[in-house]
Design an enzyme around this catalytic site. Sequence first.
Site, short mmCIF file in Angstrom:
data_model
loop_
_atom_site.label_atom_id
_atom_site.label_comp_id
_atom_site.label_asym_id
_atom_site.label_seq_id
_atom_site.Cartn_x
_atom_site.Cartn_y
_atom_site.Cartn_z
N GLY A 199 77.77 26.00 30.92
CA GLY A 199 76.56 27.04 31.36
C GLY A 199 77.40 28.66 31.49
N GLY A 242 79.34 30.86 32.95
CA GLY A 242 80.46 30.56 33.57
C GLY A 242 80.62 31.33 34.75
N THR A 256 79.97 24.49 24.56
CA THR A 256 81.24 24.37 25.26
C THR A 256 81.40 22.78 25.52
OG1 THR A 256 81.51 26.14 26.69
CG2 THR A 256 82.21 24.05 27.65
N ASP A 278 84.37 29.75 33.58
CA ASP A 278 84.55 28.55 34.73
C ASP A 278 85.50 27.68 34.12
OD1 ASP A 278 82.26 28.08 32.99
OD2 ASP A 278 81.98 26.39 34.10
N1 ASP Z 1 80.98 27.85 30.74
C1 ASP Z 1 81.58 28.44 29.66
C2 ASP Z 1 81.81 29.72 30.30
O1 ASP Z 1 81.69 30.54 30.94
C3 ASP Z 1 80.61 28.64 28.38
C4 ASP Z 1 79.79 27.47 28.00
O2 ASP Z 1 79.64 26.61 28.81
O3 ASP Z 1 78.96 27.58 27.31
O4 ASP Z 1 83.02 30.13 29.19
#
Ligand code: ASP
Length: 312
Positions: free
Chosen positions: A235, A237, A183, A214
């Site tokens: 991370g 989410g 991300t 998130d």
């Molecule tokens: N936070 C993102 C989500 O949960 C995924 C990521 O940050 O890798 O969609």
Amino acid sequence: MNEAALPQSTVHIAQADPDGILLVIHAGAGNRGKKDTPERRAQVEQDLNRALEAGYALLEQGAPAEDAVCAAIRVMEDAPEFNAGRGAALTSEGIVSMDSCLMTGVDGEVGSACGLTTSKNPINVARAIKEKTKHVMFAKPGNDLLKEWGIELCDSEYFITPARQESLREAQSNGDEWEKHGTIGAVARDAEGNIAAGTSTGGITNQMHGRVGDSPLPGCGTFANQSTVAVSCTGIGEAFIKVVAAHQVSDRVRFSGENVEDAATATLDEVAAHHGDGGMIVLPAVGRGVVAYNSEMMNFGYRSAQGGKVQG
Ligand code: ASP
């Protein structure tokens, strides 16, 4: 829960001087998996540098913080290494479902989109919503509306890469091993001292159809308030949503008087208590930028008049 088992946060300071233009970017946090090779790390660092160059050049020319945030994010969306735009993670149905958010601290304006399947640069959709509508968030805006907003559209083949197809196959055969890398996000402070934050993601590999994390949720994965901080998270989410992570950092600075490092670390501790890991980039209107993560690694970079760094 055994507190001792919680991951410890690693904090990097993104600038030595307390003010001046500054761009901080990230490209995901997680574990270094078997796909982590020196070549891949070099590619990631090259892409991070290109993103920093695109955004920082605008800050040097006096452009507003949101221009730098969007420019850096577009470079990373176009790079297939990262989980956003081309190369976004695939859902359980083998398609992309991309989310984005852009927020400016000075006016508290925000645009957010989720479930995008055709927008080449999802951050442009967030910006269009912020600037061209009276609303904050759109789910799956149709192609006609996207075209009206001037968004470049692509077929699904543009987004889907062999590496993401392999990740999906692995996730589906190994019982849902969530892919956490890639991300992307950016926070910037411009020459006027204004701050902005943006985040763009494909979510999590093999996520259920319709799941939203998130990243596009103001206050969870993305937030900016001129009197506190601009934040972009990455991370798991679900954990970041449960602790309203980005807004929590802002509140800790605002109401508890915590410094940015402590606010980020304490918030990540709460994320960990909800079985989540990841990281965040945090930038106050005055003060040092911070990169904090409690996962094994985080891809990030920053640039200011004092220099910069990238970590792939
Ligand atoms: N936070 C993102 C989500 O949960 C995924 C990521 O940050 O890798 O969609």
